[in-house]
Scaffold this motif. Structure first.
Motif, PDB file in Angstrom:
ATOM      1  N   UNK A 193       0.830  -1.202   0.000  1.00  0.00           N
ATOM      2  CA  UNK A 193       0.000   0.000   0.000  1.00  0.00           C
ATOM      3  C   UNK A 193       0.871   1.263   0.000  1.00  0.00           C
ATOM      4  N   UNK A 194       1.931   1.254   0.801  1.00  0.00           N
ATOM      5  CA  UNK A 194       2.857   2.397   0.837  1.00  0.00           C
ATOM      6  C   UNK A 194       3.534   2.558  -0.517  1.00  0.00           C
ATOM      7  N   UNK A 195       3.985   1.466  -1.100  1.00  0.00           N
ATOM      8  CA  UNK A 195       4.626   1.513  -2.414  1.00  0.00           C
ATOM      9  C   UNK A 195       3.667   2.025  -3.473  1.00  0.00           C
ATOM     10  N   UNK A 196       2.414   1.587  -3.419  1.00  0.00           N
ATOM     11  CA  UNK A 196       1.415   2.058  -4.378  1.00  0.00           C
ATOM     12  C   UNK A 196       1.177   3.557  -4.219  1.00  0.00           C
ATOM     13  N   UNK A 197       1.114   4.042  -2.989  1.00  0.00           N
ATOM     14  CA  UNK A 197       0.943   5.472  -2.745  1.00  0.00           C
ATOM     15  C   UNK A 197       2.112   6.264  -3.314  1.00  0.00           C
ATOM     16  N   UNK A 198       3.316   5.757  -3.130  1.00  0.00           N
ATOM     17  CA  UNK A 198       4.512   6.428  -3.672  1.00  0.00           C
ATOM     18  C   UNK A 198       4.453   6.456  -5.193  1.00  0.00           C
ATOM     19  N   UNK A 199       4.120   5.328  -5.801  1.00  0.00           N
ATOM     20  CA  UNK A 199       4.037   5.263  -7.263  1.00  0.00           C
ATOM     21  C   UNK A 199       2.957   6.188  -7.810  1.00  0.00           C
TER      22      UNK A 199
END
Length: 91
Positions: free
Chosen positions: A9-15
């Motif tokens: 979820x954090x990675x998706x938010x960053x992307x």
């Protein structure tokens, strides 16, 4: 499993944030980007530039715009203009 989902979820938010930023930059840059068509000795070449002022100054590489070349600029909306090199600006 929850830790992996949180990480994803954090990675998706960053992307998503990066994607939105790139989209903003491109949307802002497109209207200021121009195609430069040059003609010298019957040969045609192309380069690019960026509008840097409201009165039409364009920034480009020196090897694209050299004295003695016929210069046309095409804007992002397809409008074509005759242009000339401002010899007061140093290379």
């Amino acid at each position: 499993m929850q830790a992996q989902q949180r990480q994803r979820s954090i990675e998706e938010e960053i992307l998503v944030g990066i994607s939105e930023t790139v989209q903003e930059v491109v949307t802002d840059a497109i209207p200021r980007t121009v195609l430069i068509r040059i003609q010298v000795n019957g040969q045609e070449g192309y380069g690019s530039g960026a509008l840097i002022s409201s009165d039409g100054y364009i920034l480009s590489c020196a090897h694209v715009i050299e004295p003695g070349r016929r210069i046309k600029v095409v804007t992002s909306d397809g409008t074509e203009y005759e242009a000339e090199m401002d010899e007061h600006i140093p290379k």
